[in-house]
Each structure stands twice: as structure tokens, then as C-alpha cells.
Write a protein that holds these residues in place. Structure first.
Motif, PDB file in Angstrom:
ATOM      1  N   VAL A 273       9.387   4.619  -6.355  1.00 39.99           N
ATOM      2  CA  VAL A 273       9.936   3.788  -5.296  1.00 39.99           C
ATOM      3  C   VAL A 273      10.554   2.542  -5.895  1.00 39.99           C
ATOM      4  CG1 VAL A 273       9.397   2.453  -3.231  1.00 39.99           C
ATOM      5  CG2 VAL A 273       8.234   4.624  -3.650  1.00 39.99           C
ATOM      6  N   ARG A 274      11.759   2.281  -5.522  1.00 38.15           N
ATOM      7  CA  ARG A 274      12.420   1.089  -6.039  1.00 38.15           C
ATOM      8  C   ARG A 274      13.075   0.356  -4.885  1.00 38.15           C
ATOM      9  NH1 ARG A 274      13.114  -0.309 -11.573  1.00 38.15           N
ATOM     10  NH2 ARG A 274      12.299   1.773 -11.653  1.00 38.15           N
ATOM     11  N   LYS A 275      12.734  -0.871  -4.748  1.00 40.24           N
ATOM     12  CA  LYS A 275      13.313  -1.682  -3.662  1.00 40.24           C
ATOM     13  C   LYS A 275      13.078  -1.023  -2.305  1.00 40.24           C
ATOM     14  CE  LYS A 275      17.034  -3.376  -6.551  1.00 40.24           C
ATOM     15  NZ  LYS A 275      17.526  -2.208  -7.268  1.00 40.24           N
ATOM     16  N   ASP A 276      11.850  -0.646  -2.046  1.00 44.18           N
ATOM     17  CA  ASP A 276      11.479  -0.051  -0.751  1.00 44.18           C
ATOM     18  C   ASP A 276      12.194   1.261  -0.445  1.00 44.18           C
ATOM     19  OD1 ASP A 276       9.998  -2.269  -0.547  1.00 44.18           O
ATOM     20  OD2 ASP A 276      11.222  -3.261   0.936  1.00 44.18           O
ATOM     21  N   THR A 277      12.728   1.882  -1.480  1.00 44.19           N
ATOM     22  CA  THR A 277      13.437   3.139  -1.243  1.00 44.19           C
ATOM     23  C   THR A 277      12.972   4.207  -2.223  1.00 44.19           C
ATOM     24  OG1 THR A 277      15.366   1.853  -0.555  1.00 44.19           O
ATOM     25  CG2 THR A 277      15.712   4.181  -1.037  1.00 44.19           C
ATOM     26  N   VAL A 278      12.802   5.421  -1.738  1.00 43.95           N
ATOM     27  CA  VAL A 278      12.375   6.529  -2.584  1.00 43.95           C
ATOM     28  C   VAL A 278      13.517   6.975  -3.475  1.00 43.95           C
ATOM     29  CG1 VAL A 278      11.593   8.920  -2.583  1.00 43.95           C
ATOM     30  CG2 VAL A 278      10.699   7.320  -0.887  1.00 43.95           C
ATOM     31  N   ILE A 279      13.244   6.983  -4.769  1.00 42.91           N
ATOM     32  CA  ILE A 279      14.263   7.441  -5.714  1.00 42.91           C
ATOM     33  C   ILE A 279      14.327   8.954  -5.662  1.00 42.91           C
ATOM     34  CG2 ILE A 279      14.949   7.456  -8.126  1.00 42.91           C
ATOM     35  CD1 ILE A 279      15.051   4.735  -6.802  1.00 42.91           C
ATOM     36  N   ASP A 280      15.517   9.466  -5.752  1.00 42.51           N
ATOM     37  CA  ASP A 280      15.693  10.918  -5.709  1.00 42.51           C
ATOM     38  C   ASP A 280      15.216  11.477  -4.371  1.00 42.51           C
ATOM     39  OD1 ASP A 280      17.018  12.404  -7.491  1.00 42.51           O
ATOM     40  OD2 ASP A 280      15.425  12.448  -8.969  1.00 42.51           O
ATOM     41  N   PHE A 281      15.450  10.722  -3.372  1.00 41.45           N
ATOM     42  CA  PHE A 281      15.006  11.116  -2.027  1.00 41.45           C
ATOM     43  C   PHE A 281      15.542  12.495  -1.658  1.00 41.45           C
ATOM     44  CE2 PHE A 281      15.906  11.019   2.625  1.00 41.45           C
ATOM     45  CZ  PHE A 281      14.583  11.137   3.031  1.00 41.45           C
ATOM     46  N   LYS A 282      16.728  12.758  -2.049  1.00 42.35           N
ATOM     47  CA  LYS A 282      17.385  14.021  -1.722  1.00 42.35           C
ATOM     48  C   LYS A 282      16.577  15.212  -2.243  1.00 42.35           C
ATOM     49  CE  LYS A 282      21.384  15.247  -3.442  1.00 42.35           C
ATOM     50  NZ  LYS A 282      22.805  15.169  -3.784  1.00 42.35           N
ATOM     51  N   THR A 283      16.137  15.099  -3.474  1.00 45.42           N
ATOM     52  CA  THR A 283      15.377  16.209  -4.063  1.00 45.42           C
ATOM     53  C   THR A 283      13.908  16.159  -3.664  1.00 45.42           C
ATOM     54  OG1 THR A 283      15.010  14.901  -6.051  1.00 45.42           O
ATOM     55  CG2 THR A 283      16.909  16.360  -6.036  1.00 45.42           C
ATOM     56  N   ARG A 284      13.443  14.998  -3.299  1.00 41.74           N
ATOM     57  CA  ARG A 284      12.058  14.837  -2.868  1.00 41.74           C
ATOM     58  C   ARG A 284      11.890  15.257  -1.421  1.00 41.74           C
ATOM     59  NH1 ARG A 284       8.503  13.733  -7.055  1.00 41.74           N
ATOM     60  NH2 ARG A 284       9.350  12.128  -8.400  1.00 41.74           N
ATOM     61  N   PHE A 285      12.968  15.386  -0.740  1.00 42.94           N
ATOM     62  CA  PHE A 285      12.934  15.675   0.678  1.00 42.94           C
ATOM     63  C   PHE A 285      12.283  17.025   0.984  1.00 42.94           C
ATOM     64  CE2 PHE A 285      14.893  17.004   4.744  1.00 42.94           C
ATOM     65  CZ  PHE A 285      14.401  15.985   5.516  1.00 42.94           C
ATOM     66  N   TRP A 286      11.412  17.002   1.941  1.00 43.69           N
ATOM     67  CA  TRP A 286      10.696  18.203   2.369  1.00 43.69           C
ATOM     68  C   TRP A 286      10.866  18.351   3.876  1.00 43.69           C
ATOM     69  CZ3 TRP A 286       6.514  19.109   5.668  1.00 43.69           C
ATOM     70  CH2 TRP A 286       5.892  20.353   5.528  1.00 43.69           C
TER      71      TRP A 286
ATOM     72  N   LYS B 229       0.817  -1.218   0.000  1.00 41.89           N
ATOM     73  CA  LYS B 229       0.000   0.000   0.000  1.00 41.89           C
ATOM     74  C   LYS B 229       0.849   1.266   0.000  1.00 41.89           C
ATOM     75  CE  LYS B 229      -4.094   1.731   0.011  1.00 41.89           C
ATOM     76  NZ  LYS B 229      -5.044   1.633   1.131  1.00 41.89           N
ATOM     77  N   MET B 230       1.879   1.260   0.759  1.00 39.04           N
ATOM     78  CA  MET B 230       2.734   2.436   0.877  1.00 39.04           C
ATOM     79  C   MET B 230       3.347   2.834  -0.463  1.00 39.04           C
ATOM     80  SD  MET B 230       5.660   3.087   3.739  1.00 39.04           S
ATOM     81  CE  MET B 230       6.276   4.748   4.051  1.00 39.04           C
ATOM     82  N   GLU B 231       3.921   1.882  -1.119  1.00 42.17           N
ATOM     83  CA  GLU B 231       4.523   2.155  -2.430  1.00 42.17           C
ATOM     84  C   GLU B 231       3.463   2.651  -3.397  1.00 42.17           C
ATOM     85  OE1 GLU B 231       7.321  -1.761  -2.031  1.00 42.17           O
ATOM     86  OE2 GLU B 231       6.915  -0.976  -4.019  1.00 42.17           O
ATOM     87  N   GLU B 232       2.329   2.019  -3.301  1.00 41.41           N
ATOM     88  CA  GLU B 232       1.230   2.378  -4.182  1.00 41.41           C
ATOM     89  C   GLU B 232       0.869   3.847  -4.048  1.00 41.41           C
ATOM     90  OE1 GLU B 232      -2.735   0.226  -4.305  1.00 41.41           O
ATOM     91  OE2 GLU B 232      -1.289  -1.399  -4.035  1.00 41.41           O
ATOM     92  N   LEU B 233       0.655   4.244  -2.792  1.00 38.32           N
ATOM     93  CA  LEU B 233       0.288   5.624  -2.514  1.00 38.32           C
ATOM     94  C   LEU B 233       1.371   6.595  -2.972  1.00 38.32           C
ATOM     95  CD1 LEU B 233      -1.221   5.022   1.004  1.00 38.32           C
ATOM     96  CD2 LEU B 233      -2.461   5.697  -1.053  1.00 38.32           C
ATOM     97  N   LEU B 234       2.582   6.225  -2.723  1.00 37.42           N
ATOM     98  CA  LEU B 234       3.685   7.089  -3.127  1.00 37.42           C
ATOM     99  C   LEU B 234       3.736   7.224  -4.641  1.00 37.42           C
ATOM    100  CD1 LEU B 234       6.514   6.023  -0.673  1.00 37.42           C
ATOM    101  CD2 LEU B 234       5.484   8.281  -0.887  1.00 37.42           C
ATOM    102  N   LYS B 235       3.489   6.146  -5.280  1.00 41.69           N
ATOM    103  CA  LYS B 235       3.521   6.161  -6.748  1.00 41.69           C
ATOM    104  C   LYS B 235       2.432   7.092  -7.280  1.00 41.69           C
ATOM    105  CE  LYS B 235       4.352   3.079 -10.579  1.00 41.69           C
ATOM    106  NZ  LYS B 235       4.599   1.698 -10.974  1.00 41.69           N
ATOM    107  N   LYS B 236       1.307   7.055  -6.587  1.00 42.36           N
ATOM    108  CA  LYS B 236       0.217   7.944  -6.995  1.00 42.36           C
ATOM    109  C   LYS B 236       0.583   9.412  -6.759  1.00 42.36           C
ATOM    110  CE  LYS B 236      -3.470   6.305  -4.952  1.00 42.36           C
ATOM    111  NZ  LYS B 236      -4.905   6.096  -4.638  1.00 42.36           N
ATOM    112  N   ASP B 237       1.457   9.615  -5.823  1.00 41.96           N
ATOM    113  CA  ASP B 237       1.931  10.973  -5.537  1.00 41.96           C
ATOM    114  C   ASP B 237       2.994  11.414  -6.543  1.00 41.96           C
ATOM    115  OD1 ASP B 237       0.306  11.381  -3.435  1.00 41.96           O
ATOM    116  OD2 ASP B 237       1.816  11.174  -1.880  1.00 41.96           O
ATOM    117  N   GLY B 238       3.379  10.478  -7.368  1.00 45.07           N
ATOM    118  CA  GLY B 238       4.397  10.809  -8.355  1.00 45.07           C
ATOM    119  C   GLY B 238       5.794  10.506  -7.850  1.00 45.07           C
ATOM    120  N   VAL B 239       5.848   9.747  -6.772  1.00 45.53           N
ATOM    121  CA  VAL B 239       7.147   9.401  -6.203  1.00 45.53           C
ATOM    122  C   VAL B 239       7.544   8.004  -6.659  1.00 45.53           C
ATOM    123  CG1 VAL B 239       8.430   9.032  -4.068  1.00 45.53           C
ATOM    124  CG2 VAL B 239       6.695  10.834  -4.191  1.00 45.53           C
TER     125      VAL B 239
END
Length: 125
Positions: free
Chosen positions: A104-117, A92-102
Motif C-alpha cells: 500500500v502506498r499513499k492509501d492506495t493498493v499497488i498493483d490493484f488491477k492484478t490484486r483485484f478479486w 490499521k488497514m494498511e497494516e493488515l493489508l501489508k500482512k496479507d502481502g499487499v
DNA sequence: GCATTGACGAAGG
DNA sequence: CCCTTCGCCAATG
């Protein structure tokens, strides 16, 4: 409105249900779509930076929170979806994130550095 | 009331 | 660079 600090040090006259959790929820709900943050960042914003665990613990209680708390946008400092197993389903978590346009690969957010808020930066302006 | 645990994080080996 | 330990604080056994 976000109360900057509600640590046990400052006893706040709360109506009834007001605590560390509420602050966490408020912050998390303000995370812009497509962005993510870390438990430590939230803890830091709330003034309990040394207790990032409390944030995670608070999220654990966020399940029944009224407006659903987008807990999927909160990951650990590594950008890893450590809390995925606490959702209805581990996917579910990955799903939701994907819907947010984030991405996720291997349980990790890609471009986390730039996605960081960071609330301490974004909300303190 | 002490011991263990945790959706974390930084530091040390 | 990977793994272990410690700190933090509230909840639970």
C-alpha cells in the motif's frame, strides 16, 4: 453458503439476523489472502451493483461482526483505502493489508488491477 | 415524514 | 484530466 441475493425485493424468510450485511460479510471473508476487491464488485455480485454504497454502509456495521471481517481487503474502485478511518486506527488497514502481502502506498493498493478479486467472477464459476 | 449523509461509482462539464 | 452532479438505498436527524 452464500445467498446470491437478499435484496428487499425478495423477502427471504430469515431466521433472525439475516440481511444484506450478512451476505457482504460472507463474501468479504472469502477474499483470498493477498487479494482485494471493491465495494462495487461485491454489490454487483449481490445483485445490487447500483448500490455500492450499501456495501460500504454494511461494512460500517461489520465492526462487531463475529469472525472478524477483513474489511481491509475491500477498497473503492480506485484501489484506495477510503475506509481506513473507520478502523481502530487509521493505520490499521494498511497494516493488515501489508500482512496479507499487499503493498500500500499513499492509501492506495499497488498493483490493484492484478490484486483485484471479483466475487462475481471467482464465485460464479 | 422530509432532508441529509454515506467505507461508491459512472457520467458529464 | 479534475471537479461536480446524479443515482442508488438504508439510516439518522
Amino acid at each position: 453458503m452464500i445467498n446470491k441475493i437478499s435484496s428487499s425485493k425478495e423477502k427471504i424468510k430469515t431466521p433472525k439476523e439475516y440481511s444484506f450485511f450478512t451476505d457482504v460479510y460472507d463474501v468479504v471473508r472469502q477474499i483470498p489472502k493477498g487479494k482485494v476487491t471493491s465495494y462495487g464488485a461485491i454489490a454487483n455480485y449481490l445483485g445490487t451493483k447500483l448500490s455500492a454504497r450499501m456495501v460500504g454502509w454494511a461494512m460500517n456495521a461489520a465492526h462487531g461482526a463475529k469472525p472478524k471481517v477483513p474489511a481491509q481487503r475491500v477498497v473503492n474502485r480506485n484501489g484506495m483505502l477510503t475506509g481506513k478511518f473507520h478502523f481502530e486506527t487509521p493505520t490499521k488497514m494498511e497494516e493488515l493489508l501489508k500482512k496479507d502481502g499487499v503493498t500500500v502506498r499513499k492509501d492506495t493498493v499497488i498493483d490493484f488491477k492484478t490484486r483485484f478479486w471479483d466475487p462475481a467472477t471467482e464465485l460464479s464459476l
